[in-house]
Scaffold this motif. Structure first.
Motif, PDB file in Angstrom:
ATOM      1  N   TRP A  55      84.941  20.913  -3.416  1.00 37.14           N
ATOM      2  CA  TRP A  55      85.812  21.219  -2.296  1.00 37.14           C
ATOM      3  C   TRP A  55      85.558  20.401  -1.039  1.00 37.14           C
ATOM      4  CZ3 TRP A  55      84.040  23.654   2.235  1.00 37.14           C
ATOM      5  CH2 TRP A  55      82.705  24.039   2.204  1.00 37.14           C
ATOM      6  N   ILE A  56      84.384  19.831  -0.864  1.00 38.36           N
ATOM      7  CA  ILE A  56      84.097  19.101   0.361  1.00 38.36           C
ATOM      8  C   ILE A  56      84.396  17.620   0.209  1.00 38.36           C
ATOM      9  CG2 ILE A  56      82.269  18.383   1.955  1.00 38.36           C
ATOM     10  CD1 ILE A  56      80.969  21.081   1.530  1.00 38.36           C
ATOM     11  N   LEU A  57      83.939  17.032  -0.860  1.00 38.04           N
ATOM     12  CA  LEU A  57      84.069  15.591  -1.040  1.00 38.04           C
ATOM     13  C   LEU A  57      84.947  15.273  -2.236  1.00 38.04           C
ATOM     14  CD1 LEU A  57      80.346  14.579  -0.563  1.00 38.04           C
ATOM     15  CD2 LEU A  57      82.187  14.309   1.078  1.00 38.04           C
ATOM     16  N   SER A  58      85.906  14.412  -2.028  1.00 34.49           N
ATOM     17  CA  SER A  58      86.736  14.000  -3.153  1.00 34.49           C
ATOM     18  C   SER A  58      85.973  13.042  -4.053  1.00 34.49           C
ATOM     19  CB  SER A  58      88.018  13.331  -2.641  1.00 34.49           C
ATOM     20  OG  SER A  58      87.684  12.193  -1.867  1.00 34.49           O
ATOM     21  N   GLY A  59      84.867  12.492  -3.573  1.00 40.55           N
ATOM     22  CA  GLY A  59      84.058  11.557  -4.343  1.00 40.55           C
ATOM     23  C   GLY A  59      83.297  12.210  -5.467  1.00 40.55           C
ATOM     24  N   GLY A  60      83.264  13.516  -5.513  1.00 47.36           N
ATOM     25  CA  GLY A  60      82.616  14.203  -6.615  1.00 47.36           C
ATOM     26  C   GLY A  60      81.405  15.003  -6.215  1.00 47.36           C
ATOM     27  N   GLN A  61      80.963  15.801  -7.154  1.00 49.40           N
ATOM     28  CA  GLN A  61      79.831  16.680  -6.933  1.00 49.40           C
ATOM     29  C   GLN A  61      78.544  15.892  -6.750  1.00 49.40           C
ATOM     30  OE1 GLN A  61      79.397  19.889  -9.713  1.00 49.40           O
ATOM     31  NE2 GLN A  61      77.223  20.072  -9.289  1.00 49.40           N
ATOM     32  N   ARG A  62      78.425  14.748  -7.393  1.00 47.86           N
ATOM     33  CA  ARG A  62      77.204  13.954  -7.272  1.00 47.86           C
ATOM     34  C   ARG A  62      77.000  13.505  -5.826  1.00 47.86           C
ATOM     35  NH1 ARG A  62      75.889   9.823 -11.396  1.00 47.86           N
ATOM     36  NH2 ARG A  62      73.910  10.135 -10.348  1.00 47.86           N
ATOM     37  N   ALA A  63      78.071  13.078  -5.184  1.00 51.23           N
ATOM     38  CA  ALA A  63      77.963  12.663  -3.775  1.00 51.23           C
ATOM     39  C   ALA A  63      77.585  13.866  -2.906  1.00 51.23           C
ATOM     40  CB  ALA A  63      79.270  12.041  -3.306  1.00 51.23           C
ATOM     41  N   LEU A  64      78.167  15.021  -3.184  1.00 54.26           N
ATOM     42  CA  LEU A  64      77.839  16.224  -2.415  1.00 54.26           C
ATOM     43  C   LEU A  64      76.368  16.588  -2.605  1.00 54.26           C
ATOM     44  CD1 LEU A  64      78.621  18.676  -0.673  1.00 54.26           C
ATOM     45  CD2 LEU A  64      79.141  19.858  -2.789  1.00 54.26           C
ATOM     46  N   ASN A  65      75.885  16.557  -3.851  1.00 53.13           N
ATOM     47  CA  ASN A  65      74.480  16.881  -4.109  1.00 53.13           C
ATOM     48  C   ASN A  65      73.551  15.959  -3.339  1.00 53.13           C
ATOM     49  OD1 ASN A  65      75.012  19.009  -5.817  1.00 53.13           O
ATOM     50  ND2 ASN A  65      74.919  17.780  -7.666  1.00 53.13           N
ATOM     51  N   THR A  66      73.902  14.693  -3.271  1.00 48.77           N
ATOM     52  CA  THR A  66      73.077  13.739  -2.533  1.00 48.77           C
ATOM     53  C   THR A  66      73.137  14.035  -1.039  1.00 48.77           C
ATOM     54  OG1 THR A  66      73.456  12.071  -4.238  1.00 48.77           O
ATOM     55  CG2 THR A  66      72.668  11.286  -2.096  1.00 48.77           C
ATOM     56  N   LEU A  67      74.340  14.160  -0.487  1.00 50.32           N
ATOM     57  CA  LEU A  67      74.506  14.387   0.950  1.00 50.32           C
ATOM     58  C   LEU A  67      73.911  15.717   1.408  1.00 50.32           C
ATOM     59  CD1 LEU A  67      78.107  13.040   1.589  1.00 50.32           C
ATOM     60  CD2 LEU A  67      75.944  12.038   2.332  1.00 50.32           C
ATOM     61  N   LEU A  68      73.915  16.708   0.533  1.00 43.32           N
ATOM     62  CA  LEU A  68      73.423  18.037   0.881  1.00 43.32           C
ATOM     63  C   LEU A  68      71.941  18.016   1.262  1.00 43.32           C
ATOM     64  CD1 LEU A  68      74.503  20.918   1.023  1.00 43.32           C
ATOM     65  CD2 LEU A  68      73.893  21.191  -1.372  1.00 43.32           C
ATOM     66  N   PHE A  69      71.167  17.121   0.655  1.00 36.77           N
ATOM     67  CA  PHE A  69      69.730  17.067   0.903  1.00 36.77           C
ATOM     68  C   PHE A  69      69.335  16.068   1.988  1.00 36.77           C
ATOM     69  CE2 PHE A  69      69.302  19.831  -2.612  1.00 36.77           C
ATOM     70  CZ  PHE A  69      67.997  20.303  -2.635  1.00 36.77           C
ATOM     71  N   VAL A  70      70.261  15.226   2.452  1.00 35.75           N
ATOM     72  CA  VAL A  70      69.932  14.236   3.483  1.00 35.75           C
ATOM     73  C   VAL A  70      69.429  14.894   4.771  1.00 35.75           C
ATOM     74  CG1 VAL A  70      70.886  12.432   4.980  1.00 35.75           C
ATOM     75  CG2 VAL A  70      71.375  12.401   2.528  1.00 35.75           C
ATOM     76  N   PRO A  71      70.127  15.898   5.332  1.00 32.30           N
ATOM     77  CA  PRO A  71      69.611  16.514   6.570  1.00 32.30           C
ATOM     78  C   PRO A  71      68.220  17.122   6.395  1.00 32.30           C
ATOM     79  CG  PRO A  71      71.882  17.173   6.196  1.00 32.30           C
ATOM     80  CD  PRO A  71      71.426  16.461   4.954  1.00 32.30           C
ATOM     81  N   ALA A  72      67.965  17.742   5.260  1.00 33.57           N
ATOM     82  CA  ALA A  72      66.653  18.355   5.042  1.00 33.57           C
ATOM     83  C   ALA A  72      65.556  17.298   5.078  1.00 33.57           C
ATOM     84  CB  ALA A  72      66.631  19.107   3.712  1.00 33.57           C
ATOM     85  N   GLY A  73      65.786  16.156   4.453  1.00 29.04           N
ATOM     86  CA  GLY A  73      64.798  15.080   4.472  1.00 29.04           C
ATOM     87  C   GLY A  73      64.555  14.550   5.876  1.00 29.04           C
ATOM     88  N   ALA A  74      65.631  14.361   6.643  1.00 26.71           N
ATOM     89  CA  ALA A  74      65.503  13.838   8.011  1.00 26.71           C
ATOM     90  C   ALA A  74      64.816  14.861   8.918  1.00 26.71           C
ATOM     91  CB  ALA A  74      66.874  13.467   8.556  1.00 26.71           C
TER      92      ALA A  74
END
Length: 182
Positions: free
Chosen positions: A84-103
């Motif tokens: 529902w968030i990214l048209s690029g697919g679930q893989r992109a969402l899974n990656t982006l979801l963890f970026v803020p936590a790492g930073a």
């Protein structure tokens, strides 16, 4: 409680709870560290909401017999094409979801010398969190989520990208220079 509306509402509620924590920590630790600690906690909550709530409120109960008998170890696995968030697919969402936590992780611990150890250990903790999420998705068939090694790889990739972003932000923001306002 399910559906994307619940995920968004839960994320907003977590933010409302963690903003006072950030303000309190800011007074003792400086604004960078205070907001980073609250941001790290917020991102961990958001990850749980997005990955452990059913995506559709009308799913109901999914019988255990209809789930996969084991986690998919096929890289690229059963992940759907979009979310529902990214048209690029679930893989992109899974990656982006963890970026803020790492930073936020890097920013939260960089104020102290122990951050040299805490940051890599925290990165391993985020990888373990991803594994825990996938195990939970496997055990709880009723949430209609698939346990998949691809998700773990994508999540850890996002955490590592966030970690690198956090290292750059540490050089710019220098959290150890921000004195408490007491």
């Amino acid at each position: 409680m399910a559906g994307t509306g619940s995920m968004v509402l839960g994320s907003l509620a977590a933010g409302a709870v963690l903003i006072p924590l950030a303000l309190l920590l800011r007074r003792r630790l400086g604004w960078v560290t205070g907001w980073a600690i609250a941001g790290l906690l917020w991102s961990v909550v958001v990850i749980a909401l997005v990955t452990l709530l059913p995506t559709d409120a009308s799913i109901g109960v999914v019988p255990a017999e209809s789930r996969l008998p084991e986690c998919s170890m096929d890289y690229g696995g059963p992940a759907p094409d979009g979310f529902w968030i990214l048209s690029g697919g679930q893989r992109a969402l899974n990656t982006l979801l963890f970026v803020p936590a790492g930073a936020f992780l890097v920013l939260a611990v960089s104020r102290w010398r122990a951050g040299l150890v805490l940051a890599p250990v925290g990165l391993l903790g985020l990888a373990g969190y991803s594994l825990l999420i996938e195990r939970t998705q496997f055990e709880l068939a009723r949430i209609d989520r698939a346990c998949d090694i691809t998700d773990v790889v994508d999540n850890v990739t996002g955490a590592v990208i966030g970690f690198a972003i956090g290292l750059v932000l540490v050089l710019v923001l220098r959290p150890w220079r921000h004195r408490s306002a007491q």
